[in-house]
Design an enzyme around this catalytic site. Structure first.
Site, mmCIF file in Angstrom:
data_model
loop_
_atom_site.group_PDB
_atom_site.id
_atom_site.type_symbol
_atom_site.label_atom_id
_atom_site.label_comp_id
_atom_site.label_asym_id
_atom_site.label_seq_id
_atom_site.Cartn_x
_atom_site.Cartn_y
_atom_site.Cartn_z
ATOM 1 C CG HIS A 106 -7.410 2.735 0.335
ATOM 2 N ND1 HIS A 106 -6.746 3.056 1.487
ATOM 3 C CD2 HIS A 106 -6.522 2.049 -0.417
ATOM 4 C CE1 HIS A 106 -5.506 2.585 1.445
ATOM 5 N NE2 HIS A 106 -5.336 1.971 0.297
ATOM 6 C CB CYS B 63 -0.916 0.014 1.225
ATOM 7 S SG CYS B 63 -2.058 1.404 1.190
ATOM 8 C CG HIS C 162 -5.533 -2.571 -1.629
ATOM 9 N ND1 HIS C 162 -4.510 -3.109 -0.896
ATOM 10 C CD2 HIS C 162 -5.346 -1.230 -1.577
ATOM 11 C CE1 HIS C 162 -3.749 -2.138 -0.414
ATOM 12 N NE2 HIS C 162 -4.226 -0.985 -0.826
ATOM 13 C CD GLU C 163 -6.465 0.874 -4.713
ATOM 14 O OE1 GLU C 163 -5.369 0.341 -4.902
ATOM 15 O OE2 GLU C 163 -6.612 1.831 -3.935
HETATM 16 O O1 LIG Z 1 3.133 -1.689 -6.869
HETATM 17 C C1 LIG Z 1 2.909 -2.216 -5.816
HETATM 18 C C2 LIG Z 1 2.860 -1.308 -4.594
HETATM 19 S S1 LIG Z 1 1.370 -1.344 -3.616
HETATM 20 C C3 LIG Z 1 0.084 -0.882 -4.677
HETATM 21 O O2 LIG Z 1 0.267 -0.722 -5.862
HETATM 22 C C4 LIG Z 1 -1.277 -0.683 -4.057
HETATM 23 C C5 LIG Z 1 -2.334 -1.501 -4.776
HETATM 24 C C6 LIG Z 1 -2.257 -2.978 -4.584
HETATM 25 C C7 LIG Z 1 -1.080 -3.717 -4.788
HETATM 26 C C8 LIG Z 1 -1.087 -5.097 -4.599
HETATM 27 C C9 LIG Z 1 -2.267 -5.736 -4.202
HETATM 28 C C10 LIG Z 1 -3.427 -4.997 -4.007
HETATM 29 C C11 LIG Z 1 -3.422 -3.637 -4.199
HETATM 30 C C12 LIG Z 1 -1.603 0.778 -4.274
HETATM 31 C C13 LIG Z 1 -2.427 1.431 -3.175
HETATM 32 F F1 LIG Z 1 -1.745 1.433 -2.042
HETATM 33 F F2 LIG Z 1 -2.658 2.681 -3.529
HETATM 34 F F3 LIG Z 1 -3.553 0.787 -2.967
HETATM 35 C C14 LIG Z 1 2.673 -3.672 -5.781
HETATM 36 C C15 LIG Z 1 2.648 -4.377 -4.613
HETATM 37 C C16 LIG Z 1 2.415 -5.758 -4.627
HETATM 38 C C17 LIG Z 1 2.185 -6.397 -5.829
HETATM 39 C C18 LIG Z 1 2.212 -5.657 -7.006
HETATM 40 C C19 LIG Z 1 2.432 -4.307 -6.981
HETATM 41 ZN ZN LIG Z 2 -3.686 0.920 -0.284
#
Ligand SMILES: O=C(CSC(=O)[C@H](Cc1ccccc1)CC(F)(F)F)c1ccccc1
Ligand SMILES: [Zn+2]
Length: 156
Positions: free
Chosen positions: A145, A99, A141-142
């Site tokens: 939020h 996140c 996940h979003e």
């Molecule tokens: O780019 C990221 C960083 S975290 C990310 O992109 C969050 C989104 C996310 C990543 C992985 C799983 C679920 C959601 C973004 C947020 F915080 F704004 F929600 C990532 C992390 C794990 C797997 C693949 C990519």
């Molecule tokens: Zn997040």
């Protein structure tokens, strides 16, 4: 577009219920563009309005193959406004999540494998879709939020 500062976990904006978007105007489009640029700069695959200190029910989700999800699809960023989750599969899948508001940490989170969702696009037109696997994970996940829920609450 200018990069927006990202709220960190513990800030009040991340604990609130988001407000429904009512005006599909140029300001909304500008916010979405700034969120998209901020997400890309942070190399994220999602970003929700509260994370850039906006109380609106709006997020962006994208997808790309990465070390954790090598078979994730390449998906151009999608703007999701006023989302609803209509149906969730009973199947749950555990997976690693990060996140932007909890920098440098990874959590193993259980999510529904498949979800049916409805949301509006930037023109206010309703979309309906069935999402699965990594995209469904990002959406959940979003969506969290927008309910004031972060990974810290999910990973207890
Ligand atoms: O780019 C990221 C960083 S975290 C990310 O992109 C969050 C989104 C996310 C990543 C992985 C799983 C679920 C959601 C973004 C947020 F915080 F704004 F929600 C990532 C992390 C794990 C797997 C693949 C990519
Ligand atoms: Zn997040």
């Amino acid at each position: 577009s200018a990069l927006l500062p990202i709220a960190l976990v513990g800030e009040d904006i991340l604990k609130q219920q988001a407000i429904a978007v009512q005006h599909f105007d140029a300001a909304l489009t500008e916010l979405a563009q700034q969120m998209s640029a901020s997400m890309a700069a942070a190399q994220g695959v999602g970003i929700a309005a509260p994370q850039v200190h906006s109380p609106l029910a709006l997020f962006i989700m994208a997808s790309r193959p990465n070390e954790r999800y090598p078979d994730a699809p390449n998906m151009a960023p999608v703007v999701v406004v006023n989302p609803h989750i209509i149906h969730v599969s009973s199947d749950l899948v555990s997976g690693e999540e990060g996140c932007l508001s909890v920098p440098g940490q990874r959590f193993i989170i259980q999510r529904h494998k498949t979800i049916e969702v409805r949301y509006q696009n930037l023109q206010g037109e309703w979309q309906q879709a069935e999402l699965t696997d990594f995209i469904a994970r990002i959406f959940q996940h979003e969506f969290d939020h927008l309910q004031g829920i972060t990974l810290l609450e999910r990973s207890r």
